[in-house]
Every structure is written in C-alpha cells, then in structure tokens.
Enzyme design. Structure first.
Site, PDB file in Angstrom:
ATOM      1  N   ALA A  58       0.845  -1.200   0.000  1.00  0.00           N
ATOM      2  CA  ALA A  58       0.000   0.000   0.000  1.00  0.00           C
ATOM      3  C   ALA A  58       0.876   1.243   0.000  1.00  0.00           C
ATOM      4  CB  ALA A  58      -0.905   0.020   1.229  1.00  0.00           C
ATOM      5  N   TYR A 121      -5.281   9.059   2.332  1.00  0.00           N
ATOM      6  CA  TYR A 121      -4.895   7.703   2.696  1.00  0.00           C
ATOM      7  C   TYR A 121      -6.124   6.909   3.149  1.00  0.00           C
ATOM      8  CZ  TYR A 121      -2.998   3.828   5.435  1.00  0.00           C
ATOM      9  OH  TYR A 121      -2.741   2.596   5.959  1.00  0.00           O
ATOM     10  N   LYS A 125      -7.918   3.739   1.159  1.00  0.00           N
ATOM     11  CA  LYS A 125      -7.985   2.426   1.793  1.00  0.00           C
ATOM     12  C   LYS A 125      -9.439   1.969   1.926  1.00  0.00           C
ATOM     13  CE  LYS A 125      -5.024   0.178   3.092  1.00  0.00           C
ATOM     14  NZ  LYS A 125      -4.279  -0.902   2.408  1.00  0.00           N
TER      15      LYS A 125
END
Length: 136
Positions: A58, A121, A125
C-alpha cells in the site's frame, strides 16, 4: 508483511512478492520485483498458484497520499483490482486496511462502525475495502 510471512510459513507453504531482495526470511519462496509490473505479477501468480493472497502492499504515508492522491488511489485501489483480475477465481483475497478509514473521534473501532476517513490515505484504503467486497 514479513512478520506475517514468518508466522504463516510455520505451518503452510508461503510465497512472497517483495521489491527488496533478501529481506531475511528463508522460509518462503520470494518473487523479487515491482508488484505493479503486470508481467512479474502474472508470473508470480501463475508459478505459485496461491490458495490465499494476503495483500499488504500500500501507499501508507499520509503526507505522500495527500500530495499525490492519484498515486494513492492507484496503489490502494488500482493495484488490488489488478491482482484480483489476474488471480484464480478460487483464490481468497485478504486486503489489509487501516483504522484511518475512521475519523479518529474515538479510540477503539469495530468493523460495524461507520467509516469516515479524513484524508486521502483513509479514503483510498476505504475504497480498496469496498472494491474487494464488491468484486471478490
């Protein structure tokens, strides 16, 4: 990821994909390369024929995700989409997420809590989580 590989390889055959050669664990086969290289990814999936994929890769640095939300989306949503498209339909895909999908208004979160990410972020996600639930 490396700690998970070490733990899982105690009782199962583990194949890892890592951009860094020789990260120290000799308990598994390692494909070394850029996971975003579709040829390398396709070869690794073909050669290992996994029953389960635990996807740990990631873009995780919050400031980097804010500065380049397109790259964050590609790493946290686009890459899992490509892996799922290339893997066998019988393979279980486990997506590692983050508590950053929540807004930080309390200390302990449950999966049933409503996500409310406050940065790129967390948003990417969450989008990755939603993608995996939708297509796998």
């Amino acid at each position: 990821g490396a700690h998970g590989v070490a733990l899982l390889s105690r009782n199962d055959t583990v194949t890892a994909f890592d951009r860094n050669p020789g990260w120290g664990d000799t308990s598994c086969q390692t494909f070394c390369g850029d996971i975003e290289d579709e040829h390398m990814l396709r070869r690794a999936l073909h050669d290992s024929n996994p029953d389960i994929i635990v996807h740990c890769a990631a873009m995780t640095t919050v400031d980097d995700c804010e500065a380049n939300s397109t790259a964050a989306y590609e790493a946290n949503v686009g890459l899992p989409r490509r892996i799922i498209a290339l893997m066998s339909p019988s393979t279980l895909f486990v997506y590692i997420s983050t508590d950053a999908v929540f807004d930080g208004s309390k200390q302990h979160w449950m999966e049933e809590d409503t996500p409310n990410p406050i940065n790129a972020y967390g948003r990417t996600k969450l989008q990755g989580e939603q993608l995996v639930v939708m297509i796998h």
